[in-house]
Design an enzyme around this catalytic site. Structure first.
Site, PDB file in Angstrom:
ATOM      1  N   ASP A   1      -2.098  -2.924  -5.328  1.00 32.91           N
ATOM      2  CA  ASP A   1      -2.663  -1.688  -4.799  1.00 32.91           C
ATOM      3  C   ASP A   1      -1.932  -0.505  -5.457  1.00 32.91           C
ATOM      4  O   ASP A   1      -0.809  -0.649  -5.927  1.00 32.91           O
ATOM      5  CB  ASP A   1      -2.499  -1.651  -3.281  1.00 32.91           C
ATOM      6  CG  ASP A   1      -3.023  -0.359  -2.701  1.00 32.91           C
ATOM      7  OD1 ASP A   1      -4.197  -0.022  -2.933  1.00 32.91           O
ATOM      8  OD2 ASP A   1      -2.231   0.334  -2.028  1.00 32.91           O
TER       9      ASP A   1
ATOM     10  N   ASP B   1      -2.149   3.685  -4.574  1.00 29.24           N
ATOM     11  CA  ASP B   1      -1.575   4.768  -3.765  1.00 29.24           C
ATOM     12  C   ASP B   1      -0.942   4.200  -2.493  1.00 29.24           C
ATOM     13  O   ASP B   1      -1.583   3.474  -1.742  1.00 29.24           O
ATOM     14  CB  ASP B   1      -2.674   5.785  -3.416  1.00 29.24           C
ATOM     15  CG  ASP B   1      -2.101   7.169  -3.151  1.00 29.24           C
ATOM     16  OD1 ASP B   1      -0.880   7.363  -3.315  1.00 29.24           O
ATOM     17  OD2 ASP B   1      -2.873   8.068  -2.785  1.00 29.24           O
TER      18      ASP B   1
ATOM     19  N   LYS C   1     -12.002  -3.716  -0.638  1.00 32.78           N
ATOM     20  CA  LYS C   1     -11.137  -4.271   0.405  1.00 32.78           C
ATOM     21  C   LYS C   1     -11.640  -3.794   1.765  1.00 32.78           C
ATOM     22  O   LYS C   1     -12.022  -2.633   1.865  1.00 32.78           O
ATOM     23  CB  LYS C   1      -9.694  -3.781   0.226  1.00 32.78           C
ATOM     24  CG  LYS C   1      -9.166  -3.871  -1.187  1.00 32.78           C
ATOM     25  CD  LYS C   1      -7.810  -3.144  -1.272  1.00 32.78           C
ATOM     26  CE  LYS C   1      -7.420  -2.920  -2.727  1.00 32.78           C
ATOM     27  NZ  LYS C   1      -6.152  -2.157  -2.866  1.00 32.78           N
TER      28      LYS C   1
ATOM     29  N   ASP D   1      -0.002  -1.675   0.738  1.00 31.08           N
ATOM     30  CA  ASP D   1       0.625  -0.999   1.874  1.00 31.08           C
ATOM     31  C   ASP D   1      -0.289  -0.937   3.086  1.00 31.08           C
ATOM     32  O   ASP D   1       0.111  -0.435   4.132  1.00 31.08           O
ATOM     33  CB  ASP D   1       1.008   0.437   1.499  1.00 31.08           C
ATOM     34  CG  ASP D   1      -0.222   1.307   1.313  1.00 31.08           C
ATOM     35  OD1 ASP D   1      -1.085   0.916   0.497  1.00 31.08           O
ATOM     36  OD2 ASP D   1      -0.336   2.330   1.993  1.00 31.08           O
TER      37      ASP D   1
END
EC number: 3.1.3.-
Lengths: 265, 265
Positions: B13, B15, B191, B216
Site C-alpha cells: 500500500d 499512502d 480493496k 495501514d
C-alpha cells in the site's frame, strides 16, 4: 369510500397528483373548488424542497389554482420548523439545497451558509435537493458533520424525481453521499416521516385521523399517512412505479373523489 | 513472524504505509531496497484511483523510491482490466473520476465519455474518486444506469480519505449517491475485494498464499488479504481508526519487518 363527515382537513400532494409539469390533472381544479365550498381546510403539501412558497403559488396560479402562500407547506418549511424546535433562532446552518430551503431557514431566523469557503462553525448541516452541488460543498458538509455536535437534518430522502421523460437524482442521493463519508444518518423530515403529517396537522389544528392525504406516491404520500394514522388515497396519475399496499383506497383520477358533500358545519 | 521463504511477492500500500503526504515513513526505503536484493517481486498497490501510474512514479521518485511504471497497480488499472474481460476494447464508457481512471480506461482501448452533454449510448458507467463531480454529471450517470444493460463498475468503495489534518469524501460516497438514485449496486474492484489481490497476483505470476500484503488500513488492505488468502501485515502508521482483527500481524513501523533474509533462489 371516504367518510367525508369525519374529514376535517386535506393534505394534497402536488406533482403527479394535482398536476404533472404544466398539465393540470383531471378533477384537480374541481377538487380544490369543492374543498373550499365544503369549508374543509387543506394544504398544498410537498416534498419538493427547491421551491419557495411564493414560487409554488406562482406555479399553481399559472395552472388555474386559487392558491395562497399560507396554503403551502413544503418539506423545507417543515425542516426549518423542526430545527427551530431545537436550535436558537440566530444559529448558523450550512445548507446543501436550493432557494426553497434557504428561504425557509432564513424565514425562521437562521443564518444560512452555502459556500465551501465560508469557514464558520455551524450548528447544523441541512440537506435538500441541490442541483448545483459540487464535491467542494460535499467536502465542506463532511467537515462540519465530523463534529458530532453538529446536527444533521434532511428535508426528505426521495431517491429520484421525474423530469420530463426521465428521472433526476433526488435529495436522498445527496444525503447518501454524506452518510457514506461521515458514517452519520440525518433526521429526515419530509414524507414518509410521520413528523411531516403531524406538523401539517398542527398548522391546521386537526388530528391525523381526521385528515385525508391524497397523493400519487405510495412510498411517500401513502406511507406517511399510514405512519401518522391519517386517511390515505392513492391516485395512480403519477410516475411512481411502486404500488400502494392492499387496502389503500386507490383511484385512477381525482374525479373519482367528486362530488365532495357540503359540510354540515 | 513472517515465513519469508514462503513469500514470493509483496503488495505494498502507498499512502499511510510507505509515505504520508510528502513524508517517507520509517523503514520504507530500506524495505524496498531489501526486497530488490532478496529478488522478491512487488507492486505499489493502491486504491487511489485519481493518479496515473506515471504520476504515482513521479511522486515515489520525488520521495526517493526507485519506482518504475510497471511496478504500479492502481484500482483504476484493475477496473480497466476487469472491464476488458467483459467488454469489447472499443466500447464507450462514461467515467466519473479523474485522470488516473480516464488514462487506465484509454490504455485498454475504451472510448471515455466524461461530460454530461455527450449523449452517446455507453456500455458501462465507471466510478472512481471524482473531486470535480457535479449534479449534472451524476444525473447523466443515472440516466445511463437506468438502462439495465449498462454495466456499473467502481474502482473502490472507500468512504473517506485523509487530506492534511482532515478527511475528504472518498469514491464510496460518489458510488452511494448513484446507488440511491438508481437502485443499482456496482461491481467494486479495489480493496477490500479479493479480485484486486488476484489481479495483482496474476501480474506477478504468484499465488495469493505466497503473497505478502503490507498496509495501514484494516478495512481495505488487511481485509483484502484475508479474503484472497494472502498474508497480511498491518502497520499502524496510517490514519485509519479501524483496528485489524486479532491474529493479524501488527507492526508499528516498517522497520519491524527488516532485515529481509536473502532469497535462496
Amino acid at each position: 369510500m371516504i367518510a367525508w363527515p369525519d374529514i376535517q382537513a386535506v393534505l394534497l400532494d402536488l406533482d403527479g397528483t394535482l398536476f404533472r409539469g404544466d398539465v393540470v390533472l383531471p378533477g384537480a381544479l374541481a377538487l380544490l373548488e369543492q374543498l373550499r365550498q365544503a369549508q374543509i381546510p387543506f394544504l398544498y403539501w410537498t416534498n419538493n424542497s427547491t421551491r419557495t412558497p411564493v414560487q409554488v403559488v406562482d406555479h399553481l396560479r399559472k395552472l388555474g389554482f386559487d392558491a395562497q402562500v399560507r396554503d403551502v407547506y413544503t418539506s423545507s418549511l417543515a425542516t426549518a420548523d423542526a430545527l427551530a424546535d431545537v436550535l436558537p433562532g440566530a444559529s448558523t446552518v450550512f445548507a446543501l439545497g436550493e432557494e426553497g430551503l434557504f428561504d425557509a431557514l432564513r424565514m425562521r431566523g437562521f443564518r444560512v451558509v452555502t459556500n465551501a469557503d465560508q469557514e464558520d462553525e455551524v450548528a447544523a448541516v441541512v440537506v435538500g435537493l441541490d442541483r448545483t452541488v459540487t464535491y467542494a460543498r460535499f467536502a465542506q458538509a463532511m467537515r462540519y458533520l465530523l463534529n458530532p455536535d453538529t446536527l444533521f437534518y434532511a428535508t426528505n430522502l426521495d431517491r429520484a424525481l421525474p423530469h420530463g421523460d426521465h428521472f433526476m437524482p433526488g435529495a436522498g442521493a445527496v444525503v447518501s453521499f454524506l452518510e457514506t463519508c461521515t458514517g452519520r444518518k440525518p433526521v429526515a423530515v419530509g414524507k414518509p416521516q410521520a413528523a411531516f403529517v403531524l406538523a401539517a396537522c398542527d398548522r391546521l389544528a386537526v388530528l391525523p385521523r381526521n385528515t385525508l392525504i391524497i397523493g400519487d406516491n405510495a412510498e411517500t404520500d401513502v406511507a406517511a399517512a399510514k405512519r401518522a394514522g391519517a386517511v390515505a388515497v392513492w391516485v395512480t396519475t403519477g410516475v411512481s412505479h411502486v404500488r400502494a399496499e392492499q387496502g389503500t383506497m386507490t383511484i385512477s383520477a381525482l374525479t373519482d373523489l367528486l362530488p365532495i358533500p357540503r359540510s354540515q358545519k
